[in-house]
Design a protein around this motif. Sequence first.
Motif, mmCIF file in Angstrom:
data_model
loop_
_atom_site.group_PDB
_atom_site.id
_atom_site.type_symbol
_atom_site.label_atom_id
_atom_site.label_comp_id
_atom_site.label_asym_id
_atom_site.label_seq_id
_atom_site.Cartn_x
_atom_site.Cartn_y
_atom_site.Cartn_z
ATOM 1 N N UNK A 166 6.899 26.097 -20.758
ATOM 2 C CA UNK A 166 7.221 27.478 -20.423
ATOM 3 C C UNK A 166 6.872 28.380 -21.614
ATOM 4 N N UNK A 167 6.993 29.677 -21.409
ATOM 5 C CA UNK A 167 6.573 30.643 -22.434
ATOM 6 C C UNK A 167 7.364 30.467 -23.727
ATOM 7 N N UNK A 168 8.674 30.249 -23.610
ATOM 8 C CA UNK A 168 9.501 30.093 -24.805
ATOM 9 C C UNK A 168 9.103 28.848 -25.589
ATOM 10 N N UNK A 169 8.846 27.745 -24.892
ATOM 11 C CA UNK A 169 8.449 26.504 -25.559
ATOM 12 C C UNK A 169 7.086 26.657 -26.230
ATOM 13 N N UNK A 173 6.201 26.117 -30.364
ATOM 14 C CA UNK A 173 5.132 25.274 -30.899
ATOM 15 C C UNK A 173 4.102 26.119 -31.634
ATOM 16 N N UNK A 174 3.770 27.289 -31.091
ATOM 17 C CA UNK A 174 2.816 28.172 -31.765
ATOM 18 C C UNK A 174 3.333 28.590 -33.144
ATOM 19 N N UNK A 175 4.617 28.937 -33.194
ATOM 20 C CA UNK A 175 5.207 29.338 -34.468
ATOM 21 C C UNK A 175 5.196 28.191 -35.474
ATOM 22 N N UNK A 176 5.528 26.994 -35.010
ATOM 23 C CA UNK A 176 5.562 25.834 -35.900
ATOM 24 C C UNK A 176 4.180 25.520 -36.444
ATOM 25 N N UNK A 177 3.151 25.671 -35.606
ATOM 26 C CA UNK A 177 1.792 25.354 -36.037
ATOM 27 C C UNK A 177 1.229 26.371 -37.023
ATOM 28 N N UNK A 178 1.740 27.586 -37.001
ATOM 29 C CA UNK A 178 1.185 28.639 -37.862
ATOM 30 C C UNK A 178 2.031 28.908 -39.101
ATOM 31 N N UNK A 179 3.272 28.431 -39.133
ATOM 32 C CA UNK A 179 4.125 28.640 -40.310
ATOM 33 C C UNK A 179 3.660 27.768 -41.476
ATOM 34 N N UNK A 180 3.924 28.236 -42.682
ATOM 35 C CA UNK A 180 3.612 27.455 -43.872
ATOM 36 C C UNK A 180 4.727 26.436 -44.100
ATOM 37 N N UNK A 191 -7.677 22.486 -26.361
ATOM 38 C CA UNK A 191 -6.928 23.335 -25.440
ATOM 39 C C UNK A 191 -7.878 24.154 -24.589
ATOM 40 N N UNK A 192 -7.393 24.547 -23.400
ATOM 41 C CA UNK A 192 -8.074 25.529 -22.557
ATOM 42 C C UNK A 192 -7.346 26.871 -22.609
ATOM 43 N N UNK A 193 -6.284 26.919 -23.391
ATOM 44 C CA UNK A 193 -5.438 28.105 -23.478
ATOM 45 C C UNK A 193 -6.009 29.025 -24.567
ATOM 46 N N UNK A 194 -6.797 30.007 -24.170
ATOM 47 C CA UNK A 194 -7.490 30.870 -25.121
ATOM 48 C C UNK A 194 -6.521 31.680 -25.992
ATOM 49 N N UNK A 195 -5.499 32.347 -25.428
ATOM 50 C CA UNK A 195 -4.559 33.073 -26.291
ATOM 51 C C UNK A 195 -3.873 32.163 -27.314
ATOM 52 N N UNK A 196 -3.486 30.955 -26.888
ATOM 53 C CA UNK A 196 -2.872 30.002 -27.809
ATOM 54 C C UNK A 196 -3.871 29.597 -28.896
ATOM 55 N N UNK A 199 -4.264 32.388 -31.411
ATOM 56 C CA UNK A 199 -3.077 32.579 -32.238
ATOM 57 C C UNK A 199 -2.934 31.500 -33.300
ATOM 58 N N UNK A 200 -3.327 30.272 -32.971
ATOM 59 C CA UNK A 200 -3.062 29.131 -33.839
ATOM 60 C C UNK A 200 -4.237 28.784 -34.748
ATOM 61 N N UNK A 201 -5.449 28.838 -34.232
ATOM 62 C CA UNK A 201 -6.597 28.287 -34.953
ATOM 63 C C UNK A 201 -7.086 29.145 -36.110
ATOM 64 N N UNK A 202 -7.629 28.480 -37.132
ATOM 65 C CA UNK A 202 -8.390 29.182 -38.166
ATOM 66 C C UNK A 202 -9.817 28.649 -38.275
ATOM 67 N N UNK A 203 -10.081 27.527 -37.601
ATOM 68 C CA UNK A 203 -11.426 26.976 -37.484
ATOM 69 C C UNK A 203 -11.664 26.676 -36.001
#
Length: 246
Positions: A166-169, A173-180, A191-196, A199-203
Amino acid sequence: MIVVQNVNKIYPPHRHVLRDLSLELNNGDRLILLGPNGAGKTTLIKCIIGLTAPDSGRIYVNGVDVVRNPNGARESIAVVFEEADNSYSYLNVFDNLLYFGLLNKRSRYEAKRRAEQIMAMLNLTPYADRLAQSLSRGMKQKLAFAIALMKGAPFLFLDEPTLGLDVESQHHIRALLTEKHNWWNAVLITTHDIPFAHAVGNQFVFIKDGTIIWRGTKEHFSTPADLETHFLAAIRSYQFSQEVGD
């Protein structure tokens, strides 16, 4: 560092899944693999973790040759496959995490502390006493992610991590992947989720028919729409070049 050099994989009778593919995953990378179904993304992950042997080419995980020593390389990677259920249905959420912590040679105290920390980060604490078999599809996916974190490996591989969430979950996960933090050194995500992905990727690596057709950094895309447009343009350009070549 993970190094993939000129890897080819052919499934019988003549399905060429990976074609002379090379890439690197370095500390700090959040590498996104984007490609249509059947592009070779999951096969590439299986080759890197030693579940599938390439027909040619080399793969090194922190200097360990995966072909010669798949178990040694696998110790450095935690992976969650699409719709994989790596939990024990008859154990509750907390006991699943505790078990996998002990399995990865943590003391009971350290495994308990880490399990509680991961449950808090992923909002799993209210479900600590729930049996895994009673969880929804999305919650099972989140539990699989939590179990992967219990391994404490320097590399994290996620195959369609937002599927069924769901959106909250997804936000957790997005926050955990991007936090230092120091939970891992680098992450590889399909992923096929373009917004995700944006938001997450740097490469970013675009793959089609087992071939890398484009690679670059997040600086190329100011919005998810830019990423989607660039990805679709790369796919069309590749298809056109194949048709012209034929």
